[in-house]
Write a protein that holds these residues in place. Sequence first.
Motif, mmCIF file in Angstrom:
data_model
loop_
_atom_site.group_PDB
_atom_site.id
_atom_site.type_symbol
_atom_site.label_atom_id
_atom_site.label_comp_id
_atom_site.label_asym_id
_atom_site.label_seq_id
_atom_site.Cartn_x
_atom_site.Cartn_y
_atom_site.Cartn_z
ATOM 1 N N HIS A 1 0.816 -1.215 0.000
ATOM 2 C CA HIS A 1 0.000 0.000 0.000
ATOM 3 C C HIS A 1 0.851 1.267 0.000
ATOM 4 C CE1 HIS A 1 -2.703 -3.015 1.880
ATOM 5 N NE2 HIS A 1 -3.549 -2.490 1.028
ATOM 6 N N ASP A 2 1.808 1.322 0.920
ATOM 7 C CA ASP A 2 2.602 2.544 1.060
ATOM 8 C C ASP A 2 3.418 2.848 -0.192
ATOM 9 O OD1 ASP A 2 1.598 2.925 3.598
ATOM 10 O OD2 ASP A 2 3.312 1.996 4.598
ATOM 11 N N ARG B 1 0.776 3.998 -3.151
ATOM 12 C CA ARG B 1 0.011 5.256 -3.003
ATOM 13 C C ARG B 1 0.604 6.434 -3.769
ATOM 14 N NH1 ARG B 1 -1.150 3.728 2.935
ATOM 15 N NH2 ARG B 1 -3.244 2.875 2.731
ATOM 16 N N TRP C 1 0.148 5.835 -7.515
ATOM 17 C CA TRP C 1 -1.252 6.017 -7.892
ATOM 18 C C TRP C 1 -1.601 7.505 -7.954
ATOM 19 C CZ3 TRP C 1 -5.229 2.152 -5.459
ATOM 20 C CH2 TRP C 1 -5.011 0.877 -6.003
ATOM 21 N N LEU D 1 -7.654 6.855 -4.026
ATOM 22 C CA LEU D 1 -7.925 5.798 -3.060
ATOM 23 C C LEU D 1 -9.388 5.781 -2.650
ATOM 24 C CD1 LEU D 1 -4.883 6.143 -0.640
ATOM 25 C CD2 LEU D 1 -5.296 4.306 -2.266
ATOM 26 N N GLY E 1 -8.850 3.316 2.125
ATOM 27 C CA GLY E 1 -7.420 3.434 1.883
ATOM 28 C C GLY E 1 -6.723 2.180 1.399
#
Length: 125
Positions: free
Chosen positions: A69-70, A73, A76, A83, A87
Amino acid sequence: MDARRELIIERVLRCVELVPPGRVASYGAIAAICGIGPRQVGSIMRHYGSGVPWWRITSHAGDIGGDHHDAARPIWAEEGIELKPNGLGCRYADYAADMAELERRWREAIADLPDPDAVDLDASA
């Protein structure tokens, strides 16, 4: 690794490379195009996907798997993928790549590869 497995990996990675910026494709969508299962796509991405746009491959719900995820992000955000409120990913329906177009482009991209089911494993050993 046998020749058939190498071809399958190459076919999946070429498909992932074709997902356009700002769009995503699910493991299942990539699997359907490549003629394998979604878990196989996940395994290929886990072991060989660091050199392709892995952040564009999501679950059917648009979520990024594992602990990515980190890292995903900021990419993206740069590509314009927003998101979901939780999240965990994006709204898949809003950002899914055109699968018919992706498959068409993929077929062109693998035209130089043999069909993995036609590979003679005895000859490749």
